[in-house]
Design a protein around this motif. Sequence first.
Motif, PDB file in Angstrom:
ATOM      1  N   LYS A 176       0.861  -1.181   0.000  1.00 46.93           N
ATOM      2  CA  LYS A 176       0.000   0.000   0.000  1.00 46.93           C
ATOM      3  C   LYS A 176       0.896   1.229   0.000  1.00 46.93           C
ATOM      4  O   LYS A 176       1.431   1.615   1.035  1.00 46.93           O
ATOM      5  CB  LYS A 176      -0.925  -0.013   1.218  1.00 46.93           C
ATOM      6  CG  LYS A 176      -1.951  -1.139   1.186  1.00 46.93           C
ATOM      7  CD  LYS A 176      -2.900  -1.057   2.369  1.00 46.93           C
ATOM      8  CE  LYS A 176      -3.945  -2.162   2.297  1.00 46.93           C
ATOM      9  NZ  LYS A 176      -4.873  -2.109   3.472  1.00 46.93           N
ATOM     10  N   LYS A 177       1.067   1.796  -1.194  1.00 45.51           N
ATOM     11  CA  LYS A 177       1.955   2.951  -1.313  1.00 45.51           C
ATOM     12  C   LYS A 177       1.336   4.218  -0.725  1.00 45.51           C
ATOM     13  O   LYS A 177       2.033   5.061  -0.181  1.00 45.51           O
ATOM     14  CB  LYS A 177       2.307   3.192  -2.784  1.00 45.51           C
ATOM     15  CG  LYS A 177       3.115   2.084  -3.418  1.00 45.51           C
ATOM     16  CD  LYS A 177       3.624   2.470  -4.790  1.00 45.51           C
ATOM     17  CE  LYS A 177       2.509   2.629  -5.786  1.00 45.51           C
ATOM     18  NZ  LYS A 177       3.018   2.888  -7.168  1.00 45.51           N
ATOM     19  N   GLY A 178       0.041   4.325  -0.849  1.00 45.83           N
ATOM     20  CA  GLY A 178      -0.590   5.566  -0.439  1.00 45.83           C
ATOM     21  C   GLY A 178      -0.257   6.683  -1.417  1.00 45.83           C
ATOM     22  O   GLY A 178       0.349   6.467  -2.464  1.00 45.83           O
ATOM     23  N   ASP A 179      -0.634   7.882  -1.087  1.00 43.28           N
ATOM     24  CA  ASP A 179      -0.325   9.033  -1.931  1.00 43.28           C
ATOM     25  C   ASP A 179       1.068   9.558  -1.626  1.00 43.28           C
ATOM     26  O   ASP A 179       1.580   9.385  -0.513  1.00 43.28           O
ATOM     27  CB  ASP A 179      -1.347  10.149  -1.711  1.00 43.28           C
ATOM     28  CG  ASP A 179      -2.743   9.741  -2.166  1.00 43.28           C
ATOM     29  OD1 ASP A 179      -2.827   8.979  -3.155  1.00 43.28           O
ATOM     30  OD2 ASP A 179      -3.720  10.162  -1.533  1.00 43.28           O
ATOM     31  N   LYS A 180       1.656  10.205  -2.613  1.00 45.37           N
ATOM     32  CA  LYS A 180       2.945  10.838  -2.377  1.00 45.37           C
ATOM     33  C   LYS A 180       2.785  11.980  -1.378  1.00 45.37           C
ATOM     34  O   LYS A 180       1.858  12.775  -1.484  1.00 45.37           O
ATOM     35  CB  LYS A 180       3.530  11.371  -3.685  1.00 45.37           C
ATOM     36  CG  LYS A 180       4.019  10.281  -4.622  1.00 45.37           C
ATOM     37  CD  LYS A 180       4.676  10.871  -5.851  1.00 45.37           C
ATOM     38  CE  LYS A 180       5.211   9.760  -6.757  1.00 45.37           C
ATOM     39  NZ  LYS A 180       5.861  10.295  -7.979  1.00 45.37           N
ATOM     40  N   VAL A 181       3.696  12.023  -0.442  1.00 46.16           N
ATOM     41  CA  VAL A 181       3.656  13.080   0.563  1.00 46.16           C
ATOM     42  C   VAL A 181       4.361  14.309   0.006  1.00 46.16           C
ATOM     43  O   VAL A 181       5.520  14.238  -0.411  1.00 46.16           O
ATOM     44  CB  VAL A 181       4.312  12.609   1.877  1.00 46.16           C
ATOM     45  CG1 VAL A 181       4.387  13.756   2.875  1.00 46.16           C
ATOM     46  CG2 VAL A 181       3.520  11.446   2.466  1.00 46.16           C
ATOM     47  N   LYS A 182       3.653  15.412  -0.015  1.00 42.77           N
ATOM     48  CA  LYS A 182       4.192  16.659  -0.555  1.00 42.77           C
ATOM     49  C   LYS A 182       4.621  17.588   0.583  1.00 42.77           C
ATOM     50  O   LYS A 182       4.171  17.457   1.721  1.00 42.77           O
ATOM     51  CB  LYS A 182       3.146  17.350  -1.423  1.00 42.77           C
ATOM     52  CG  LYS A 182       2.635  16.498  -2.585  1.00 42.77           C
ATOM     53  CD  LYS A 182       3.717  16.249  -3.593  1.00 42.77           C
ATOM     54  CE  LYS A 182       3.211  15.454  -4.789  1.00 42.77           C
ATOM     55  NZ  LYS A 182       2.256  16.205  -5.603  1.00 42.77           N
ATOM     56  N   ILE A 183       5.481  18.511   0.239  1.00 41.51           N
ATOM     57  CA  ILE A 183       5.954  19.500   1.201  1.00 41.51           C
ATOM     58  C   ILE A 183       5.109  20.755   1.023  1.00 41.51           C
ATOM     59  O   ILE A 183       5.222  21.457   0.005  1.00 41.51           O
ATOM     60  CB  ILE A 183       7.450  19.808   0.977  1.00 41.51           C
ATOM     61  CG1 ILE A 183       8.268  18.520   1.063  1.00 41.51           C
ATOM     62  CG2 ILE A 183       7.944  20.829   1.996  1.00 41.51           C
ATOM     63  CD1 ILE A 183       9.695  18.681   0.597  1.00 41.51           C
ATOM     64  N   SER A 184       4.258  21.037   1.981  1.00 38.04           N
ATOM     65  CA  SER A 184       3.370  22.192   1.867  1.00 38.04           C
ATOM     66  C   SER A 184       4.100  23.491   2.197  1.00 38.04           C
ATOM     67  O   SER A 184       3.735  24.560   1.689  1.00 38.04           O
ATOM     68  CB  SER A 184       2.164  22.028   2.788  1.00 38.04           C
ATOM     69  OG  SER A 184       2.581  21.930   4.147  1.00 38.04           O
TER      70      SER A 184
END
Length: 886
Positions: free
Chosen positions: A197-205
């Motif tokens: 389960k990769k999930g969504d890419k975590v972005k830097i807000s």
Amino acid sequence: MEKLANNSVKGFTQIPTYTYFLFLFFFMLWSASAQQTALEDGKKYILGGIEVTGLQSYNEQTVKTYTGLRIGQPITVPGEEISSVIKKLWGLELFTNVEMYQTRIEGDKIFLELNILERPTLTNVTVYGVKKKKVEDIINDTDLKKGKKITESLIANTKSYLENKYRKQGFLNAKATIATKKDTVGVNSESMVINIKKGDKVKISEIAFEGNEKLTDKRLRKALKKTKQKKFYRFWKKSKYINDDYREDLASLVDAYAEKGYRDARVLSDTFIKVDENNIKLKIEVEEGNRYYFGDINFVGNSVYTDRQLAQVLGIKKGNVYNGVLLKKRIADDSKPDGEDITNLYQNNGYLFSNINPVEVSAVNDTIDFEIRIIEGKETFLDHVQVVGNDKTNDHVIFRELRTRPGQKYSKDNIVRTIRELGQLGFFDAEQIAPDIQNPNPNEGTVDIQYSLVEAGSSQIELQGGYGGGGFIGTLGLSFNNFSLQNIFNGEAYKPVPMGDGQTFALRLQASQAFRVYSLNFAEPWLGGKKPVRFNLSFSRTQQFATNFNERRQIEADKSRGFSITGVSAGLAKRVQWPDDFFTISHALGYQRYEFNDFSNLGLFNFGNGTSNSFTYTLGISRSSQGPNRIFPLSGSNFEITAKFTPPYSLISGKDFGAITDELDVLNNQILTLGNQQAPSLEDQAEITRLQGQVELLEEERFKWLEYYKVNFRGDWYTRIVDKLVLRTNAEFGFLGNYNNDIGNVPFERFFVGGDGLGNFQLDGREIIQLRGYENQSVTPLAANGTPAGGVIYNKFSMELRYPLTLKPSASIYALTFLEGGNAFSNFNEFNPFQLKRSAGAGLRIFMPAFGLLGIDFGYGFDSDLRPNSIGPSGWQTHFIIGQQF
């Protein structure tokens, strides 16, 4: 028993505390001694037999072999042999339990039983959560092969690898679960199920900074090369969080301060704040420190170069703002193999074992004094130079290109140049040319070099068919770029043709109902084998037939009427040493014979019968330093200036071509007057025919021997932006002139601008200039009959951003975007270099050794072309590229 236990406790507690601890110490000492005595008192036996129980898949004899025990050997029980056997079997990671039992004793013989529990065997792996084409890669990367023993460490390592793999790609929430279950396919076998389960890419807000006063947040964010916060306009650098990149960027952050003089700057802390499942905030606290300046810079240990010479290369003066990054680059620039730094200065002059080390000797207030300590070492010479991996190409073809030869001084610059030269040959994979420095001997001052090469396909075949010009066009082209002429009569050398001497042999045939083309080319890059003198010889023959369309709109050719060109050319090109050895001067002589047989529909001249001749001398000066890969250059430039001349026959003969021109004007006016009558009589039609015959004779006399001069310039520059993103800039110019205005410009050798830039079947010296976003030849001046007449002057400018998708030997693929502008003009008076037909677009190139360059471009023309009734922008055009230059 319980009572005895209580009394014991009651009586024991009456003993003084120190006595209790003393008693406990002696008790432990006695126990250890007793155990040691028991081991030492182990009895010696002769191993009478060993039985293995619990087996499921292994052969009993195999397990016995693993133990190393042999029937009849002496053995002590208990003893070290038994412990060693059990430890060894555990180390194999094949069993989940290992126990050794004594079954019986007969005299001095002992019989043992080894009971084992085998680990299950992997039979199948199923992976969920990724694309099917990725499953095989995962299985290979984790080594989950059929038959592998399933261990706790295998499962744990696989889980850790997969989670880290996707976290590195920005999926910080990636989870991998692994389960096994019994498989009835085999004995003691299990299948494995992996759920990812990769999930969504975590972005830097957001990236926030604290403690920075000297450098702004914007400047610090810019220093983070691979770690970027989310912005709606950012499409090139993504904002996903990758931990390894982030750690590298923290070091770049400190370098950003060092470039501005803040030597003591450091990152105090960095905090990872989770905003939600898909976003994080980075908070970085810095300590800037004070700003420093360079003080005295002294060189110590140098004898080969003076302080002044070294200071000039260093380029840093007392009082300059301290820049630690610049100082490192001027000492040794690791980012550029041919950088202008002190290390390269020494290594390019034979001092391989030199060592340059900058040392801070004092820091008073805001000023830092340095000593550049230099250990020059012994002057180094090349002992042995070897080449490996060339299975097809003969050694002499490679060794003549080497800039590093035995006995020469070691030079890093010569190694870099050799890599470029070998890559430019086109016989080897330029990405895999690897120089290996071997056997360095600082005491003797010698070193060996071995170049490892990987052969690449150097021959190409062109076999295609298509519909164009109203009929089917078939093409067969063969190009052997590593040909061997000396083995032409050696039957054993045909594989399928003689190869290995670096020569070029090309044959091309093209035909349709309307035309036929034959061309043959041979080139020897080292004429005589001793100097880089290129010899080129070519023959060509083209026939174009008169055509018309029948009532069914099918093309029909009249082979009794036509136009043919026969040509031969020979040239020599020599690499020179001045201004540098990237320059080449070339000379070529060429002859073409034009023959017309009732053929006058080109719109460029007015005679349909007769012959015309062209004898030319071409002088070229070029400089090519692009490389190292000829297909996808990363740096360097390539420019070429050529001047093509014919003898000025009219000046030599003294013939009055002005009178001929005047007579032609009179005849053409008469023809025009007679032809404009509403109903010309039979006598008038006969007169027109007679006058046209006279025009043809005069035109043939006018162009019996073509006279002209032609100047071309082309320049390409390659600039590496970042990684392998390359900017190619291009400028081109061409001019066709004449010696005698009474003759005017010749109808051949002209410039046809617009379209894909591919040559066509007419070998009349015309140059096809690529201008994407416009139809072929649509940016070309027209003749009186409305057909493209060709320009006598043109210019063109273009910029391309290129990025490789793969540069493997089997296929090199790169994508590109472009901006382009160009135009062609009928005469010099109309020429305006800023009056351009502009375009932009994108494309793809694929180079396969067997088929050459293939590609496609999508271009949008912003302006109207030069065709009649052309209004508004040219719009979107699709161009297919076959065999064009890189």
